[in-house]
Write a protein that holds these residues in place. Structure first.
Motif, PDB file in Angstrom:
ATOM      1  N   VAL A 238       0.839  -1.201   0.000  1.00 21.89           N
ATOM      2  CA  VAL A 238       0.000   0.000   0.000  1.00 21.89           C
ATOM      3  C   VAL A 238       0.872   1.250   0.000  1.00 21.89           C
ATOM      4  O   VAL A 238       0.600   2.215  -0.725  1.00 21.89           O
ATOM      5  CB  VAL A 238      -0.974   0.000   1.201  1.00 21.89           C
ATOM      6  N   LYS A 239       1.938   1.225   0.769  1.00 22.85           N
ATOM      7  CA  LYS A 239       2.864   2.368   0.804  1.00 22.85           C
ATOM      8  C   LYS A 239       3.460   2.600  -0.591  1.00 22.85           C
ATOM      9  O   LYS A 239       3.596   3.733  -1.040  1.00 22.85           O
ATOM     10  CB  LYS A 239       3.970   2.104   1.830  1.00 22.85           C
ATOM     11  N   TRP A 240       3.804   1.532  -1.295  1.00 22.17           N
ATOM     12  CA  TRP A 240       4.365   1.664  -2.647  1.00 22.17           C
ATOM     13  C   TRP A 240       3.320   2.216  -3.615  1.00 22.17           C
ATOM     14  O   TRP A 240       3.615   3.124  -4.389  1.00 22.17           O
ATOM     15  CB  TRP A 240       4.893   0.310  -3.134  1.00 22.17           C
ATOM     16  N   TYR A 241       2.097   1.679  -3.575  1.00 18.11           N
ATOM     17  CA  TYR A 241       1.039   2.179  -4.466  1.00 18.11           C
ATOM     18  C   TYR A 241       0.757   3.650  -4.188  1.00 18.11           C
ATOM     19  O   TYR A 241       0.612   4.445  -5.110  1.00 18.11           O
ATOM     20  CB  TYR A 241      -0.247   1.355  -4.329  1.00 18.11           C
ATOM     21  N   LYS A 242       0.690   4.017  -2.931  1.00 18.53           N
ATOM     22  CA  LYS A 242       0.465   5.415  -2.564  1.00 18.53           C
ATOM     23  C   LYS A 242       1.619   6.287  -3.065  1.00 18.53           C
ATOM     24  O   LYS A 242       1.409   7.397  -3.542  1.00 18.53           O
ATOM     25  CB  LYS A 242       0.317   5.543  -1.050  1.00 18.53           C
ATOM     26  N   GLY A 243       2.836   5.758  -3.002  1.00 17.16           N
ATOM     27  CA  GLY A 243       4.017   6.490  -3.460  1.00 17.16           C
ATOM     28  C   GLY A 243       4.044   6.753  -4.955  1.00 17.16           C
ATOM     29  O   GLY A 243       4.777   7.626  -5.429  1.00 17.16           O
ATOM     30  N   LEU A 244       3.259   6.005  -5.721  1.00 17.23           N
ATOM     31  CA  LEU A 244       3.170   6.258  -7.166  1.00 17.23           C
ATOM     32  C   LEU A 244       2.462   7.569  -7.448  1.00 17.23           C
ATOM     33  O   LEU A 244       2.643   8.180  -8.496  1.00 17.23           O
ATOM     34  CB  LEU A 244       2.421   5.119  -7.870  1.00 17.23           C
ATOM     35  N   PHE A 245       1.631   7.981  -6.510  1.00 12.62           N
ATOM     36  CA  PHE A 245       0.871   9.225  -6.616  1.00 12.62           C
ATOM     37  C   PHE A 245       1.398  10.162  -5.545  1.00 12.62           C
ATOM     38  O   PHE A 245       2.246   9.796  -4.749  1.00 12.62           O
ATOM     39  CB  PHE A 245      -0.619   8.942  -6.441  1.00 12.62           C
ATOM     40  N   SER A 246       0.901  11.369  -5.528  1.00 16.23           N
ATOM     41  CA  SER A 246       1.417  12.317  -4.553  1.00 16.23           C
ATOM     42  C   SER A 246       1.150  11.848  -3.139  1.00 16.23           C
ATOM     43  O   SER A 246       1.985  12.011  -2.274  1.00 16.23           O
ATOM     44  CB  SER A 246       0.821  13.706  -4.784  1.00 16.23           C
ATOM     45  N   GLY A 247      -0.032  11.262  -2.905  1.00 22.00           N
ATOM     46  CA  GLY A 247      -0.355  10.764  -1.584  1.00 22.00           C
ATOM     47  C   GLY A 247      -0.245  11.823  -0.518  1.00 22.00           C
ATOM     48  O   GLY A 247       0.053  11.540   0.636  1.00 22.00           O
ATOM     49  N   ILE A 248      -0.454  13.079  -0.918  1.00 18.30           N
ATOM     50  CA  ILE A 248      -0.281  14.193   0.003  1.00 18.30           C
ATOM     51  C   ILE A 248      -1.609  14.861   0.268  1.00 18.30           C
ATOM     52  O   ILE A 248      -2.592  14.617  -0.421  1.00 18.30           O
ATOM     53  CB  ILE A 248       0.708  15.229  -0.568  1.00 18.30           C
ATOM     54  N   GLU A 249      -1.635  15.706   1.254  1.00 21.70           N
ATOM     55  CA  GLU A 249      -2.832  16.472   1.549  1.00 21.70           C
ATOM     56  C   GLU A 249      -3.115  17.406   0.371  1.00 21.70           C
ATOM     57  O   GLU A 249      -2.221  17.766  -0.386  1.00 21.70           O
ATOM     58  CB  GLU A 249      -2.625  17.290   2.825  1.00 21.70           C
ATOM     59  N   PRO A 250      -4.363  17.811   0.196  1.00 25.78           N
ATOM     60  CA  PRO A 250      -4.701  18.646  -0.957  1.00 25.78           C
ATOM     61  C   PRO A 250      -3.978  19.978  -0.964  1.00 25.78           C
ATOM     62  O   PRO A 250      -3.669  20.520   0.087  1.00 25.78           O
ATOM     63  CB  PRO A 250      -6.213  18.853  -0.792  1.00 25.78           C
ATOM     64  N   GLN A 251      -3.715  20.460  -2.170  1.00 20.71           N
ATOM     65  CA  GLN A 251      -3.082  21.766  -2.304  1.00 20.71           C
ATOM     66  C   GLN A 251      -4.139  22.839  -2.113  1.00 20.71           C
ATOM     67  O   GLN A 251      -5.325  22.560  -2.146  1.00 20.71           O
ATOM     68  CB  GLN A 251      -2.458  21.896  -3.702  1.00 20.71           C
ATOM     69  N   ALA A 252      -3.710  24.061  -1.935  1.00 14.32           N
ATOM     70  CA  ALA A 252      -4.656  25.176  -1.787  1.00 14.32           C
ATOM     71  C   ALA A 252      -5.551  25.218  -3.014  1.00 14.32           C
ATOM     72  O   ALA A 252      -5.101  24.981  -4.134  1.00 14.32           O
ATOM     73  CB  ALA A 252      -3.891  26.481  -1.635  1.00 14.32           C
ATOM     74  N   GLY A 253      -6.817  25.533  -2.801  1.00  9.03           N
ATOM     75  CA  GLY A 253      -7.756  25.584  -3.935  1.00  9.03           C
ATOM     76  C   GLY A 253      -7.996  24.209  -4.488  1.00  9.03           C
ATOM     77  O   GLY A 253      -7.896  24.000  -5.681  1.00  9.03           O
ATOM     78  N   GLY A 254      -8.290  23.228  -3.623  1.00 12.13           N
ATOM     79  CA  GLY A 254      -8.421  21.830  -3.989  1.00 12.13           C
ATOM     80  C   GLY A 254      -9.340  21.522  -5.145  1.00 12.13           C
ATOM     81  O   GLY A 254      -9.190  20.501  -5.763  1.00 12.13           O
TER      82      GLY A 254
END
Length: 197
Positions: free
Chosen positions: A92-108
């Protein structure tokens, strides 16, 4: 793969590789020189493989395909049966790492191009509800999610007001054909359109 079947990062991996929006990284090697295959992997990551977008029905079928590649060493041993939670968590950590997997940026909220015709899309998923300006119609999306038998907010969103607003955070986007919107790739992941590694 029952543990992965509902994980949003795994579902995005399956969808985005199959439709050519995600180019996977090359295999890493284990200490013994064999390639590291993560639990649930279904796509070949050998550079320039003609079957890179072919979705295998099981990881063991992918392993069989990998045996056809020269210079690919596979780890020996039992490849079936139950796996430890640690193995699933690592995947799961690897799959998430393929994408940003981060909190939304401003103006989501983002503008989205989706065919909003009734019914289901070619992907078999209902189209993402959008407003006339192309942005997510959050209210209608939440209504659909409830119709699907899901709860609002999802497990990843802190509260109802945050839910169904950001594809990189909300679990519910995987239930819709999102058209031209995709989860943000991790910085080291090129898109196939960029063509760089």
């Amino acid at each position: 793969m029952a543990n992965l079947a509902s994980n949003k990062w795994y579902l995005w991996y399956l969808r985005e590789v199959a439709n050519g929006h995600l180019e996977l990284p090359d295999y890493e090697e284990n200490e013994d020189g064999s390639v590291k295959i993560y639990y649930g992997e279904l796509f070949c990551r050998v550079p320039d493989c003609s079957k890179a977008q072919k979705k295998y029905t099981a990881t063991n079928n992918l392993r069989t395909h990998l045996e056809s590649h020269e210079d690919i060493e596979l780890q020996e041993g039992n490849n079936g049966g139950r796996v430890a939670q640690k193995v699933v968590d690592e995947a799961v950590k690897w799959y998430k790492g393929l994408f940003s997997g981060i909190e939304p940026q401003a103006g989501g909220e983002r503008s989205i191009s989706v065919d909003s015709s009734a019914g289901q899309s070619a992907s078999g998923l209902p189209p993402l509800p959008v407003k006339k300006d192309g942005s997510v119609h959050v209210t209608n999306m939440r209504k659909k999610v409830v119709e699907f038998g899901r709860k609002v907010p999802c497990d990843s969103c802190a509260n109802r007001n945050d839910c169904c607003k950001d594809i990189d955070k909300c679990d519910h986007f995987v239930h819709f054909d999102c058209g031209e919107i995709h989860p943000t790739l991790a910085p080291s992941q090129p898109t196939t359109e960029e063509g760089t590694a």
